[in-house]
Structure formats: C-alpha cells, structure tokens
Design a protein around this motif. Structure first.
Motif, PDB file in Angstrom:
ATOM      1  N   GLY A  88      13.707  -4.114  -2.419  1.00 17.71           N
ATOM      2  CA  GLY A  88      14.675  -5.211  -2.380  1.00 17.71           C
ATOM      3  C   GLY A  88      14.076  -6.512  -2.865  1.00 17.71           C
ATOM      4  N   TYR A  89      12.831  -6.800  -2.451  1.00 16.79           N
ATOM      5  CA  TYR A  89      12.151  -8.003  -2.946  1.00 16.79           C
ATOM      6  C   TYR A  89      12.089  -7.978  -4.478  1.00 16.79           C
ATOM      7  N   ILE A  90      11.670  -6.830  -5.008  1.00 10.85           N
ATOM      8  CA  ILE A  90      11.489  -6.722  -6.456  1.00 10.85           C
ATOM      9  C   ILE A  90      12.827  -6.834  -7.185  1.00 10.85           C
ATOM     10  N   TRP A  91      13.835  -6.092  -6.720  1.00 16.47           N
ATOM     11  CA  TRP A  91      15.120  -6.070  -7.418  1.00 16.47           C
ATOM     12  C   TRP A  91      15.808  -7.431  -7.386  1.00 16.47           C
ATOM     13  N   THR A  92      15.700  -8.137  -6.276  1.00 14.12           N
ATOM     14  CA  THR A  92      16.339  -9.453  -6.190  1.00 14.12           C
ATOM     15  C   THR A  92      15.838 -10.373  -7.286  1.00 14.12           C
ATOM     16  N   SER A  93      14.529 -10.394  -7.502  1.00 17.57           N
ATOM     17  CA  SER A  93      13.967 -11.276  -8.524  1.00 17.57           C
ATOM     18  C   SER A  93      14.143 -10.717  -9.926  1.00 17.57           C
ATOM     19  N   LEU A 244       6.663 -15.194  -1.195  1.00 20.04           N
ATOM     20  CA  LEU A 244       5.447 -15.997  -1.278  1.00 20.04           C
ATOM     21  C   LEU A 244       5.538 -17.220  -0.372  1.00 20.04           C
ATOM     22  N   GLU A 245       6.693 -17.884  -0.370  1.00 19.59           N
ATOM     23  CA  GLU A 245       6.890 -19.058   0.477  1.00 19.59           C
ATOM     24  C   GLU A 245       6.909 -18.673   1.954  1.00 19.59           C
ATOM     25  N   ASN A 246       7.487 -17.515   2.287  1.00 23.54           N
ATOM     26  CA  ASN A 246       7.477 -17.057   3.681  1.00 23.54           C
ATOM     27  C   ASN A 246       6.053 -16.819   4.166  1.00 23.54           C
ATOM     28  N   ASP A 252       0.319 -16.425   6.579  1.00 28.20           N
ATOM     29  CA  ASP A 252      -0.025 -15.010   6.478  1.00 28.20           C
ATOM     30  C   ASP A 252      -0.522 -14.743   5.062  1.00 28.20           C
ATOM     31  N   MET A 253      -1.853 -14.770   4.894  1.00 30.62           N
ATOM     32  CA  MET A 253      -2.414 -14.612   3.562  1.00 30.62           C
ATOM     33  C   MET A 253      -2.222 -13.204   3.016  1.00 30.62           C
ATOM     34  N   ALA A 254      -2.111 -12.213   3.890  1.00 35.46           N
ATOM     35  CA  ALA A 254      -1.835 -10.856   3.413  1.00 35.46           C
ATOM     36  C   ALA A 254      -0.470 -10.800   2.740  1.00 35.46           C
ATOM     37  N   MET A 255       0.513 -11.471   3.307  1.00 34.72           N
ATOM     38  CA  MET A 255       1.837 -11.525   2.690  1.00 34.72           C
ATOM     39  C   MET A 255       1.806 -12.324   1.398  1.00 34.72           C
ATOM     40  N   VAL A 256       1.025 -13.394   1.384  1.00 38.50           N
ATOM     41  CA  VAL A 256       0.885 -14.206   0.177  1.00 38.50           C
ATOM     42  C   VAL A 256       0.305 -13.362  -0.962  1.00 38.50           C
ATOM     43  N   ALA A 259       2.839 -10.881  -2.305  1.00 39.92           N
ATOM     44  CA  ALA A 259       3.783 -11.493  -3.243  1.00 39.92           C
ATOM     45  C   ALA A 259       3.134 -11.745  -4.598  1.00 39.92           C
ATOM     46  N   ILE A 260       1.898 -12.229  -4.589  1.00 39.24           N
ATOM     47  CA  ILE A 260       1.200 -12.505  -5.853  1.00 39.24           C
ATOM     48  C   ILE A 260       1.024 -11.224  -6.661  1.00 39.24           C
ATOM     49  N   VAL A 261       0.606 -10.150  -5.999  1.00 41.92           N
ATOM     50  CA  VAL A 261       0.412  -8.875  -6.690  1.00 41.92           C
ATOM     51  C   VAL A 261       1.729  -8.372  -7.272  1.00 41.92           C
ATOM     52  N   LEU A 262       2.813  -8.493  -6.521  1.00 40.48           N
ATOM     53  CA  LEU A 262       4.115  -8.031  -7.008  1.00 40.48           C
ATOM     54  C   LEU A 262       4.597  -8.878  -8.189  1.00 40.48           C
ATOM     55  N   ILE A 263       4.385 -10.179  -8.131  1.00 39.88           N
ATOM     56  CA  ILE A 263       4.784 -11.053  -9.238  1.00 39.88           C
ATOM     57  C   ILE A 263       4.019 -10.682 -10.507  1.00 39.88           C
ATOM     58  N   LEU A 264       2.714 -10.458 -10.362  1.00 43.93           N
ATOM     59  CA  LEU A 264       1.908 -10.044 -11.511  1.00 43.93           C
ATOM     60  C   LEU A 264       2.360  -8.678 -12.030  1.00 43.93           C
ATOM     61  N   PHE A 265       2.619  -7.759 -11.118  1.00 45.51           N
ATOM     62  CA  PHE A 265       3.023  -6.407 -11.506  1.00 45.51           C
ATOM     63  C   PHE A 265       4.319  -6.429 -12.308  1.00 45.51           C
ATOM     64  N   VAL A 266       5.303  -7.173 -11.843  1.00 44.03           N
ATOM     65  CA  VAL A 266       6.591  -7.216 -12.544  1.00 44.03           C
ATOM     66  C   VAL A 266       6.429  -7.853 -13.921  1.00 44.03           C
TER      67      VAL A 266
END
Length: 292
Positions: A88-93, A244-246, A252-256, A259-266
C-alpha cells in the motif's frame, strides 16, 4: 603476377570473412553468463559492499536512534508486510507519480515543440523554463497547499511544476540537434506541418527527448516525495514520503531507513523497467548501441 592477384583475392576474402564474423557476433544474443557478468553481478557486488559497511558501522556507532542495524530495518519490512501495509505504501506513491508524470508528458511535449519552433515564444518563456527547472521542487509545496488545499490535486500540481520544464527543455534540446538536412528532405517529400513534426522532427529528436523524459521522471518522483513529506493528511493515505515523515516524527530510524530504501527501490525500478529499455531501443535504432 598471378601470385599477387591470388594474394589480393585471399586478403579480400579474409577481410570479408572477418566483417561477416563481426556482424554475426554483433547480431547474436548474449549468453546468460555474459548477461550475469556484465549486468547482474556488478550491482550484487555493490549491494554486498554497502551491507558489509553497514554491518561494520552499526557496532561502531552503537546508537539505534542514529544508525539502526540491518536486522532492525529488516524487521520493519517484515512487520509492514505482515500487516498488509508494505504494498500500500508503494502503490500510493507510485500511482500518484506515474499519473502525474503522464499529465506532465501531455503538457510538456507540445510545450517543448512550440518553444523549439517558434522564436518569439522561445525568447519569451525559454529562460523561464530553465529557471523553473533549477527551482527546488519543495518550493512549490506551500503555494500549492494554499491554492488547492491538502488533496491529490495539490500533489499532481507539484509534480507538474517539477516535471514539465524538464520534459519541455529535453525536447527543445533534441529538436535543436536535428540536422537541417533532415527537415529539408522531409519538406521535399511533403512532410510539412503536423506531418513533418510527427514523421521527421520527433523521431530525429528522440535521444534528447528520452533524456528529458528520464529527468522529468526524476523531478516528478522528487516533487512527489517533497509533497508527501510536507503536506501530510490522513485522507491522502500513507505514501513513501508520509512513511518517511512518520518515522521522523516517531524518532524511529528503522522506519526512516525503510522509507529511504523503498524510495530508492521504486526510483531505480522505474528507470530499469521503463526508461532504460526505451533508451536502448533509441540508441540501437541509430546504430549507437550494439548487442554484445
């Protein structure tokens, strides 16, 4: 004398055979081993080096609030997957980014053609397009929120303002590089007006146009991430920028990192799956890239 002629014929035959062999080699499909060594193995090595450095730095930093371990980031991915949120995170963006890029393509292409072919318009708005291209995308988020509010229209507006100048400038650059001989030949064969643009100008300007499309997608993606980070709202859903903002809000650096890895991946996936094949086709059709 006969010996000299025989030697010449043999040399000519050798040269012809060598050219045939070279042509056959170029036209042949690469083996899996060649593909693996040239295209698959180098990214694996680079990823392995990054992971090794990450594992080494984690105990040195020894502060999960600054540098989480790979295991912690992996656990964050696992939790998002098990909760059904990861896709859902990926598809939304991705859906926003691709749709906004499509609209930018519809606007930027005719705009680039008009700027490239009409001298007055080029002198009037050409510098403005260059200035808009250098303007950081995040600068458009506050006025877009004021104009349109916190909704998807605001997101698409930011994407358009970030991507259209790059697409238009890329096409202008491509048209500028079209040899005048092509245009004269097209007019001689009756390719004028819209026909000339469709059959001569656009095909000849494809290398610059494709480069502008790639840059336009990069600006679209960055613009969208800036909009999602700054203009967060529950009705907009949770995209990668919001994720990333959440993570930042929750410290929560693990969540950050997730998000960074997913942004790069997409970003990398869209480039490899969409733009790289088109770019290779354009180069190969012009004899600038061979199958080796």
């Amino acid at each position: 004398m006969a010996s000299t002629e025989t030697t010449t014929v043999q040399d000519g035959g050798s040269v012809e055979a060598g050219l045939d062999a070279l042509e056959n080699q170029v036209a042949g499909r690469p083996t899996f081993r060649q593909t693996f060594v040239n295209k698959i193995f180098p990214p694996i090595v680079a990823l392995a080096v990054v992971m090794v450095i990450w594992f080494i730095l984690t105990p040195i930093v020894d502060d999960p609030s600054k540098l989480p371990s790979p295991g912690a980031v992996g656990a964050e991915f696992k939790n998002a997957w098990l909760q059904g949120n990861l896709l859902g995170y990926i598809w939304t963006s991705v859906s926003r980014g691709l749709l906004g890029f499509f609209f930018a393509l519809l606007i930027g292409t005719p705009l680039g053609l008009v700027v490239a072919r009409v001298k007055f318009i080029r002198a009037a708005i050409g510098p403005i397009l260059s200035g808009l291209q250098s303007l950081p995308s995040v600068a458009w988020v506050p006025p877009a929120v004021i104009w349109l509010g916190l909704n998807n229209s605001m997101m698409y507006t930011v994407i358009l303002l970030g991507a259209v100048p790059s697409i238009a400038n890329g096409l202008v650059s491509g048209v500028d590089q079209v040899p005048p001989l092509f245009l004269r030949a097209g007019r001689t064969m009756g390719a004028t007006g819209v026909k000339g643009i469709w059959h001569v100008t656009l095909p000849a300007a494809l290398p610059g146009y494709v480069a502008g499309l790639k840059q336009g997608w990069a600006f679209s993606w960055r613009s969208l991430m800036a909009a999602e980070i700054i203009a967060s709202f529950p009705d907009l859903g949770v995209g990668l920028g919001q994720l990333l903002e959440n993570g930042r809000t929750a410290s929560d650096m693990a969540m950050v990192f997730e998000a960074i890895v997913l942004i790069l991946f997409v970003g990398i996936a869209i480039d490899l799956l969409l733009f790289s094949p088109v770019e290779r086709w354009v180069l190969r059709s012009r004899g600038l890239l061979v199958k080796s």
